[in-house]
Design a protein around this motif. Structure first.
Motif, short mmCIF file in Angstrom:
data_model
loop_
_atom_site.label_atom_id
_atom_site.label_comp_id
_atom_site.label_asym_id
_atom_site.label_seq_id
_atom_site.Cartn_x
_atom_site.Cartn_y
_atom_site.Cartn_z
N GLU A 39 43.92 37.60 38.40
CA GLU A 39 45.33 37.45 38.74
C GLU A 39 45.56 38.10 40.10
N LEU A 40 46.03 37.29 41.05
CA LEU A 40 46.22 37.78 42.41
C LEU A 40 47.42 38.71 42.49
N THR A 41 47.30 39.73 43.31
CA THR A 41 48.41 40.66 43.51
C THR A 41 49.55 39.97 44.26
N PRO A 42 50.79 40.33 44.01
CA PRO A 42 51.92 39.70 44.71
C PRO A 42 51.84 39.85 46.23
N GLN A 43 51.14 40.88 46.71
CA GLN A 43 51.06 41.09 48.15
C GLN A 43 50.31 39.97 48.88
N VAL A 44 49.51 39.18 48.15
CA VAL A 44 48.77 38.09 48.81
C VAL A 44 49.30 36.73 48.36
N VAL A 45 50.48 36.71 47.78
CA VAL A 45 51.01 35.46 47.26
C VAL A 45 51.28 34.46 48.37
N SER A 46 51.42 34.96 49.62
CA SER A 46 51.66 34.05 50.73
C SER A 46 50.44 33.21 51.04
N GLY A 47 49.26 33.66 50.56
CA GLY A 47 48.03 32.89 50.80
C GLY A 47 47.33 33.25 52.08
N LEU A 48 47.81 34.26 52.82
CA LEU A 48 47.19 34.65 54.09
C LEU A 48 46.99 36.15 54.15
N LEU A 49 45.85 36.57 54.72
CA LEU A 49 45.59 37.99 55.00
C LEU A 49 44.99 38.10 56.38
N VAL A 50 45.39 39.12 57.12
CA VAL A 50 44.81 39.37 58.44
C VAL A 50 43.94 40.62 58.33
N ILE A 51 42.63 40.45 58.51
CA ILE A 51 41.67 41.54 58.39
C ILE A 51 40.71 41.46 59.56
N SER A 80 52.56 33.91 38.44
CA SER A 80 51.52 34.58 39.22
C SER A 80 50.42 33.58 39.53
N ARG A 81 49.68 33.85 40.58
CA ARG A 81 48.56 32.99 40.96
C ARG A 81 47.28 33.52 40.33
N VAL A 82 46.52 32.58 39.76
CA VAL A 82 45.27 32.93 39.08
C VAL A 82 44.14 32.10 39.69
N ILE A 83 43.01 32.75 39.92
CA ILE A 83 41.84 32.04 40.43
C ILE A 83 40.69 32.20 39.44
N LYS A 84 39.88 31.16 39.36
CA LYS A 84 38.66 31.21 38.54
C LYS A 84 37.47 31.41 39.48
N VAL A 85 36.61 32.36 39.14
CA VAL A 85 35.49 32.71 40.00
C VAL A 85 34.19 32.57 39.22
N GLU A 86 33.19 31.94 39.84
CA GLU A 86 31.85 31.83 39.26
C GLU A 86 30.96 32.89 39.91
N LEU A 87 30.41 33.80 39.11
CA LEU A 87 29.54 34.85 39.62
C LEU A 87 28.19 34.27 40.03
N VAL A 88 27.71 34.64 41.22
CA VAL A 88 26.48 34.03 41.72
C VAL A 88 25.42 35.03 42.17
N GLY A 89 25.80 36.28 42.48
CA GLY A 89 24.78 37.22 42.94
C GLY A 89 25.34 38.61 43.11
N GLU A 90 24.48 39.53 43.53
CA GLU A 90 24.90 40.91 43.73
C GLU A 90 24.13 41.54 44.88
N ALA A 91 24.78 42.52 45.49
CA ALA A 91 24.14 43.29 46.56
C ALA A 91 23.93 44.71 46.05
N ILE A 92 22.68 45.11 46.05
CA ILE A 92 22.34 46.48 45.67
C ILE A 92 22.09 47.24 46.96
N GLY A 93 23.06 48.04 47.36
CA GLY A 93 23.01 48.65 48.69
C GLY A 93 23.28 47.56 49.71
N SER A 94 22.31 47.33 50.59
CA SER A 94 22.46 46.28 51.60
C SER A 94 21.61 45.06 51.31
N ASP A 95 20.88 45.08 50.19
CA ASP A 95 20.00 43.96 49.85
C ASP A 95 20.70 43.03 48.87
N PHE A 96 20.86 41.77 49.29
CA PHE A 96 21.52 40.80 48.43
C PHE A 96 20.48 39.97 47.69
#
Length: 589
Positions: free
Chosen positions: A22-34, A77-93
């Motif tokens: 469930e997405l936080t209301p702060q990103v409901v606009s659909g845009l983030l600047v990072i 609220s906005r909900v997204i479905k995510v498929e898990l595909v991998g993990e990074a242990i430290g810097s190694d993916f």
């Protein structure tokens, strides 16, 4: 309130490798600047990160929806479905996950810094093939070892940019688009059914054509390298008693060739019909004709009863003629053959005389003469295909009779794979010098209905090729027509735009990852854009193939209809067209 700028929301549900956020209301606009860049939130196919202490889980958004939290729809609220595909242990993916997330854990946006950790690698064996669609500053690389050893397929509808993408992919494999880092010992054989790739890869490829066009070498497929049962069926039809006698004569001719060429160093008693030894097909035809129609001058059947000037001519394919049986004392002639194969042997003779089959039935220096001598042997053929100075060999089959494509393509695959099997412990073998076989228009000979030699060979390569250093890459615009067993053996899939629902379903079933949301985006991919998933890709990803430079495009572009039709009408000479048709040559002489 979470102050981390990448924070998207919290996990509300975990179901196997799928999670709902469930997405936080702060990103409901659909845009983030990072990091000075704008990121769209909740885009299907984009990545998310789930912190797990020292580890980070990564997933791909497959669905996005709006959820009502009360009956009156006052609060959504906005909900997204995510498929898990991998993990990074430290810097190694790495792909796969060692632990699952929990309810309420945070989910974060993946930034370019994270993406570079996943994709930005210059390790040996990582080949850069394009740019990530969601971030054109990120190079997309694939693992060359897994691409070749575990087979692959490039799938896409007509007009999706398939040929250009394949040319770009092969150039990346060989040069990474940088000529000075050419892989000098690479071995790639491309079976080009439409003559498209010579213009795209000519600078890094040796090109063989059936008619030996300018700038190319003549393509020959020696008949004596072909599976004898298939050869006989092609020449004479499926007649069992004729086939048995045909095989006997082939063995006799191969033994005689060995006796006349002791340098081969092979025991004649170990020769079988399948041993790749040259023999004269014309001589076998003559012997079969003679056996089928012979009469004898005496009851003991010692002297053939040739008619006047009836001994025939092997080189010119003139059959022998015999006097008819005669039981009277005067001019006695005993019957020998039954004349039951005349129609089959006449059919064989017509094919031997047909110039469109000369690259196969009269293979230049690979044809033995009357003294059982041959200018070239099997090692010369294999060297010309995989042992020359350039890393790619293009076998242009565009001039090949279409009804015999299966036999001839299957025979070439057979030659290359058998050479890999029997050289697996040698320096020149494919285990030490791996070979990639690239097969265009795969649906034409790998369909469920097809049961020919090509399909049998591709099945065998898909199942056993890795053990002998032979990999395959299938290219097709109709994946639904390819045998499902063969497609499932392709460890890496490149899926360009696919509009047909049946084709998309086949691609979805072939993908190892449960990424239905991404597959459903196949109809809206841009030209030259693809989704890659499987063994060679670190993660399933949507990317854009590198655009080839000027002069490196395949000869598969669409005609410019609007421009051509507005030109002043010309009076064309169709005599030139007919001449090209009759001579089976696309170039004007």
């Amino acid at each position: 309130m979470n102050k981390v700028p990448t924070f998207l929301g919290n996990i509300t549900s975990v179901s196997g490798a799928s999670i709902f956020v469930e997405l936080t209301p702060q990103v409901v606009s659909g845009l983030l600047v990072i990091e000075g860049k704008t990121h769209r939130i909740g885009q299907v196919g984009s990545f998310v990160r789930i912190p797990q202490g020292y580890n980070n889980l990564y997933g791909i958004i497959s669905e996005t929806a709006e959820h009502s939290s009360d009956k009156n729809n006052h609060s959504t609220s906005r909900v997204i479905k995510v498929e898990l595909v991998g993990e990074a242990i430290g810097s190694d993916f790495e792909r796969g996950i060692s632990q699952f997330p929990s309810i309420s854990e945070e989910v974060h946006l993946v930034t370019e810094t994270d993406l570079k950790k996943i994709y930005g690698t210059g390790d040996l064996g990582q080949i850069i093939i394009g740019k990530l669609s969601s971030s054109d500053s990120i190079d997309v690389s694939i693992d060359l070892d897994n691409l070749v050893n575990k087979h692959s397929a490039v799938l896409g509808s007509t007009g999706s940019g398939k040929s250009t993408s394949v040319a770009s992919l092969l150039r990346a494999i060989i040069t990474s688009h940088t000529p000075e880092v050419l892989m000098p010992s690479a071995r790639v054989v491309l079976f080009d059914l439409h003559g498209e790739y010579s213009s795209a890869l000519g600078d890094i490829a040796n090109i063989f054509t059936i008619d030996g066009e300018k700038g190319t070498e003549n393509l020959f497929i020696p008949y004596w390298c072909v599976a004898p049962e298939s050869l006989i069926e092609f020449l004479c039809g499926n007649t069992q008693d004729l086939k048995n006698k045909f095989l006997d004569f082939i063995v006799e001719e191969k033994k005689e060739f060995i006796n006349k060429n002791p340098e081969i160093n092979l025991d004649p008693n170990k020769v079988t019909a399948t041993t790749p030894i040259p023999f004269s097909l014309k001589k076998v035809w003559y012997d079969l004709y003679k056996f089928d129609s012979i009469t004898w001058n005496e009851k003991e059947m010692e002297t053939p009863a040739f008619a006047v000037n009836g001994e025939g001519d092997i080189d010119n394919l003139i059959p022998p003629k015999f006097r008819p049986p005669n039981t009277s004392t005067d001019g006695f002639t005993k019957k020998g053959g039954d004349n039951r194969w005349k129609k089959n042997l006449d059919n064989m003779r017509s094919k031997l005389l047909d110039s469109q089959y000369s690259f196969f039935l009269s293979p230049g220096g690979w044809s033995p003469d009357v003294n059982y001598k041959s200018e070239k042997d099997l090692q010369d053929l294999i060297k010309s295909w995989v042992g020359e100075d350039k890393p790619i060999t293009i076998l242009d089959l565009s001039g090949m009779p279409s009804e015999k494509l299966d036999l001839l393509l299957g025979s070439m695959l057979d030659i290359l794979f058998e050479s890999a099997i029997w050289s697996r412990n040698l320096d020149a073998g494919m285990r030490l010098n791996p070979l990639l076989l690239v097969m265009e228009e795969a649906h034409r000979y790998l369909s469920v209905e097809n049961s020919g030699l090509s399909k049998a060979m591709v099945r065998r390569i898909a199942k056993e090729g890795r053990k002998f250093g032979v990999g395959s890459m299938l290219i097709s615009q109709r994946p639904s027509e390819i045998d499902e067993t063969i497609l499932s053996q392709c460890g890496t899939l490149f899926s360009l735009r696919i509009s047909n629902s049946a084709d998309r379903s086949r691609v979805k079933s072939a993908m190892a990852d449960s990424l239905s949301g991404i597959v459903d985006s196949l109809p809206v991919l841009r030209t030259g854009e693809a989704i890659v998933t499987g063994e060679a890709a670190k993660l399933p990803m949507r990317f854009k193939f590198r655009i080839p430079k000027t002069g490196q495009f395949p000869n598969s572009h669409d005609p410019q209809v609007s421009k051509s039709w507005t030109n002043v009408r010309k009076a064309h000479d169709f005599k030139v067209l007919v001449s090209a048709w009759r001579s089976q040559c696309t170039e004007v002489k």
